[in-house]
Design a protein around this motif. Structure first.
Motif: not given
Length: 374
Positions: A84-85, A116-132
């Motif tokens: 959210d932040a 740790a690097n894979a976690d960051h890539v996962h977060l980037a994908r979450l941002l894409l899925e959560r937004g437009e």
């Protein structure tokens, strides 16, 4: 954190570059307040600092303080409150741009630990899925690839001309400075593209909430005053109840709500087989789509149990604005009601609610039921 934990002393230590060290801060805190402490790593990923450096500092503090007992909490990770932040910082950087016309380059620290690097890539994908967003490109400022300039090149090659760069750091420092310099240097060489840099997460309420949650997760016992909630039994017979989500959480809660006689509406694109069977029997109304604000209707009580934190937050917010109680399955403290661990025995319903330790609540529930049986 001191505001949220008024009875717990809060100290700060640093892995490197600043004083005091974690060992010094721990030893001083335990010397002043007693030989028990909890260390919460202010780290977004699970790199070398989390895995080896901080545990080493903790061991040194244990050796320095007789009788020391130090619990090591989990790192912050991809918590919905921190996402959210992140989204709030990205939206602040947008100005008049719209999400669908904007590409995000999401920059991580970079680590020698592949996970740790894979976690960051996962977060980037979450941002894409959560937004437009038009796209979200992961990048790293050090250690591994792709670098920030490479990720900007990729976004540009894909047609991006409005780009927001965000360094996924908690606080400003050298990483943030490097991010600004590299983004500015790339933008100067690409006059037909606009690049904006979002702020870091910073010392915000969302961060404090997650740190407190990590602290509470490792406490071996409940606080002396028990749960902060006010316990009450809800009479829901012939009253409207709204459930969002058709997964395992809803599968556990819906039968109890039906047993209480609630008029239940469930909003979810999909259902588990067990819930689908109940819907086909006409036990509740199923609305097969995502949540809309208008779904609140006349509901007295809301269970937000989707796998989308954004939808759960939206449901909780609209319920709050209409003075309806809402349970959030993904983030209990962000809702307005908590679900106890319950069981029926000898004409009684035993309900136990604690302070975010479900295992303890279930254990106490089972012990009480066993006592009633004997």
């Amino acid at each position: 954190m001191r505001d949220r934990l008024p009875d717990a002393p809060v100290s700060v230590g640093f892995v490197e570059l600043a004083e005091p060290s974690i060992t010094e801060a721990l030893a001083e805190a335990m010397g002043e307040h007693g030989p028990r402490a909890v260390v919460v790593p202010l780290m977004l990923g699970t790199g070398g600092h989390v895995r080896s450096d901080i545990p080493g500092f903790i061991d040194a503090a244990r050796s320095a303080v007789p009788g020391a007992h130090v619990d090591y909490a989990a790192h912050l990770g991809p918590h919905p409150r921190l996402l959210d932040a992140v989204e709030a910082r990205l939206h602040a950087a947008l100005g008049g741009w719209a999400e669908p016309e904007t590409t995000v380059v999401f920059v991580g620290r970079g680590a020698l630990v592949p996970e740790a690097n894979a976690d960051h890539v996962h977060l980037a994908r979450l941002l894409l899925e959560r937004g437009e967003w038009a796209d979200v490109e992961p990048a790293f400022i050090q250690v591994t690839r792709p670098s920030l300039p490479t990720a900007l090149d990729r976004a540009y090659a894909a047609g991006a001309r409005r780009i927001v760069v965000m360094g996924h750091w908690l606080f400003p420092g050298m990483l943030s400075t490097w991010t600004w310099k590299q983004a500015d240097g790339w933008a100067a060489a690409h006059a037909d593209a606009e690049v904006r840099v979002a702020d870091v997460i910073g010392p915000c309420a969302e961060l404090a909430d997650v740190v407190v949650e990590r602290y509470l997760e490792v406490l071996p016992e409940a606080p002396p005053h028990g749960s902060p909630t006010y316990l009450a039994g809800l009479w829901l017979r012939n009253r409207d109840v709204l459930v969002l989500g058709g997964g395992r959480v809803a599968e556990r809660r819906v039968p109890r709500l039906l047993e209480a006689g609630a008029r239940l509406r469930l909003v979810s694109p999909t259902l588990t087989p067990a819930l689908r069977a109940l819907a086909e029997e006409g036990r509740f109304e199923w609305i097969p789509r995502a949540f809309l604000d208008s779904d609140l209707g006349d509901a007295w009580y809301v269970l937000a149990a989707t796998n989308d934190p954004t939808a759960n937050r939206a449901a909780s917010d609209i319920a709050e604005s209409h003075h309806r109680f809402c349970v959030r399955a993904d983030d209990a403290r962000a809702g307005t009601a908590w679900t106890p661990a319950t069981a029926d025995a000898h004409g009684l319903t035993v309900a136990v609610i604690g302070n975010r330790d479900p295992r303890l609540s279930r254990a106490v529930r089972d012990a009480v039921v066993g006592l009633l049986g004997s």
